[in-house]
Motif scaffolding. Structure first.
Motif, PDB file in Angstrom:
ATOM      1  N   TRP A  34       1.397  -3.624   0.654  1.00 28.96           N
ATOM      2  CA  TRP A  34       0.326  -2.751   0.144  1.00 28.96           C
ATOM      3  C   TRP A  34      -0.583  -2.310   1.292  1.00 28.96           C
ATOM      4  N   ARG A  35      -0.860  -3.243   2.210  1.00 26.25           N
ATOM      5  CA  ARG A  35      -1.702  -2.908   3.371  1.00 26.25           C
ATOM      6  C   ARG A  35      -1.024  -1.844   4.239  1.00 26.25           C
ATOM      7  N   ARG A  36       0.272  -2.029   4.529  1.00 27.24           N
ATOM      8  CA  ARG A  36       0.985  -1.037   5.339  1.00 27.24           C
ATOM      9  C   ARG A  36       1.012   0.308   4.633  1.00 27.24           C
ATOM     10  N   PHE A  37       1.237   0.302   3.314  1.00 31.46           N
ATOM     11  CA  PHE A  37       1.274   1.521   2.516  1.00 31.46           C
ATOM     12  C   PHE A  37      -0.033   2.283   2.643  1.00 31.46           C
ATOM     13  N   ASN A  38      -1.143   1.551   2.622  1.00 27.60           N
ATOM     14  CA  ASN A  38      -2.479   2.158   2.696  1.00 27.60           C
ATOM     15  C   ASN A  38      -2.995   2.338   4.115  1.00 27.60           C
ATOM     16  N   TRP A  51       0.514  -4.801  -6.893  1.00 27.64           N
ATOM     17  CA  TRP A  51      -0.035  -3.616  -6.248  1.00 27.64           C
ATOM     18  C   TRP A  51      -1.164  -3.005  -7.089  1.00 27.64           C
ATOM     19  N   ARG A 101       6.099   2.739  -2.723  1.00 21.47           N
ATOM     20  CA  ARG A 101       5.414   1.981  -3.771  1.00 21.47           C
ATOM     21  C   ARG A 101       6.480   1.385  -4.686  1.00 21.47           C
ATOM     22  N   GLN A 138       4.305   6.331   1.565  1.00 13.29           N
ATOM     23  CA  GLN A 138       3.264   6.568   2.568  1.00 13.29           C
ATOM     24  C   GLN A 138       3.498   5.608   3.713  1.00 13.29           C
ATOM     25  N   ASN A 139       3.282   6.077   4.925  1.00 10.57           N
ATOM     26  CA  ASN A 139       3.393   5.232   6.118  1.00 10.57           C
ATOM     27  C   ASN A 139       4.737   4.506   6.188  1.00 10.57           C
ATOM     28  N   ASP A 199      -4.926  -2.398  -5.983  1.00 11.45           N
ATOM     29  CA  ASP A 199      -5.556  -1.078  -6.081  1.00 11.45           C
ATOM     30  C   ASP A 199      -6.944  -1.199  -6.701  1.00 11.45           C
ATOM     31  N   ILE A 226      -3.678   0.023   6.394  1.00 15.97           N
ATOM     32  CA  ILE A 226      -4.605  -1.024   6.823  1.00 15.97           C
ATOM     33  C   ILE A 226      -3.859  -1.958   7.766  1.00 15.97           C
ATOM     34  N   ASN A 234      -8.797  -4.609  -0.632  1.00 20.26           N
ATOM     35  CA  ASN A 234      -8.097  -5.427   0.334  1.00 20.26           C
ATOM     36  C   ASN A 234      -8.590  -6.863   0.252  1.00 20.26           C
TER      37      ASN A 234
END
Length: 159
Positions: free
Chosen positions: A145-149, A110, A100, A95-96, A114, A151, A118
């Motif tokens: 994790w932030r970039r993946f989601n 991670w 993962r 994602q993005n 989850d 944020i 955050n």
């Protein structure tokens, strides 16, 4: 007829190959005359397992081309370790532009993020120390994790 000799081993091997003998069947001969050393070549006999193909090589003569019995399957001795079966390829979600992580410590971080949402780096450091994670790696995983989601920016204090 005098055999042709060469000043270097490489030249003798090259001459043998040029004469049509496979490189692995060129045998280098050493000719010493006082202080002078020169090199020649001659065709080696192929190993027993390659005896069937020997009749087709240019170095074979009419006496060597007699019918040969079929080669018996012989287990070769290897010095390498047996090959391991390839691990099944785990499909990783992307994602993005961020994938993962696969199984390991990074995935543990991670999964914790989850469950707990955050966190700020200040909040994650004590958790990393408690769980035995490398603090710097845990922070890098937090940012991934932030970039993946999706944020970006700072965490609001009110949140």
């Amino acid at each position: 007829m005098e055999t042709k000799t060469y000043t270097k081993r490489e030249n003798a091997r090259r001459a043998g190959v040029a004469a049509g003998v496979p490189a692995e069947l060129v045998e280098i001969t050493v000719h010493k005359n006082g202080d002078e050393v020169r090199f020649g070549w001659k065709a080696k006999q192929p190993p027993a397992s390659a005896a069937q193909g020997a009749a087709n090589t240019p170095a074979a003569t009419a006496t060597e081309s007699e019918p040969v019995a079929p080669a018996v399957a012989v287990q070769g001795v290897t010095t390498s370790k047996p090959k391991k079966a390839a691990a099944p390829k785990v499909e990783r979600v992307e994602q993005n532009g961020v994938k993962r992580p696969g199984p390991g410590k990074c995935l543990e971080v991670w999964e914790y993020l989850d469950q707990h949402g955050n966190l700020t780096p200040k909040d994650l450091k004590p958790v990393a120390a408690e769980k035995g994670w490398n603090e710097n790696n845990a922070l890098i995983e937090l940012y991934g994790w932030r970039r993946f989601n999706g944020i970006s920016g700072r965490v609001n204090a009110a949140a």
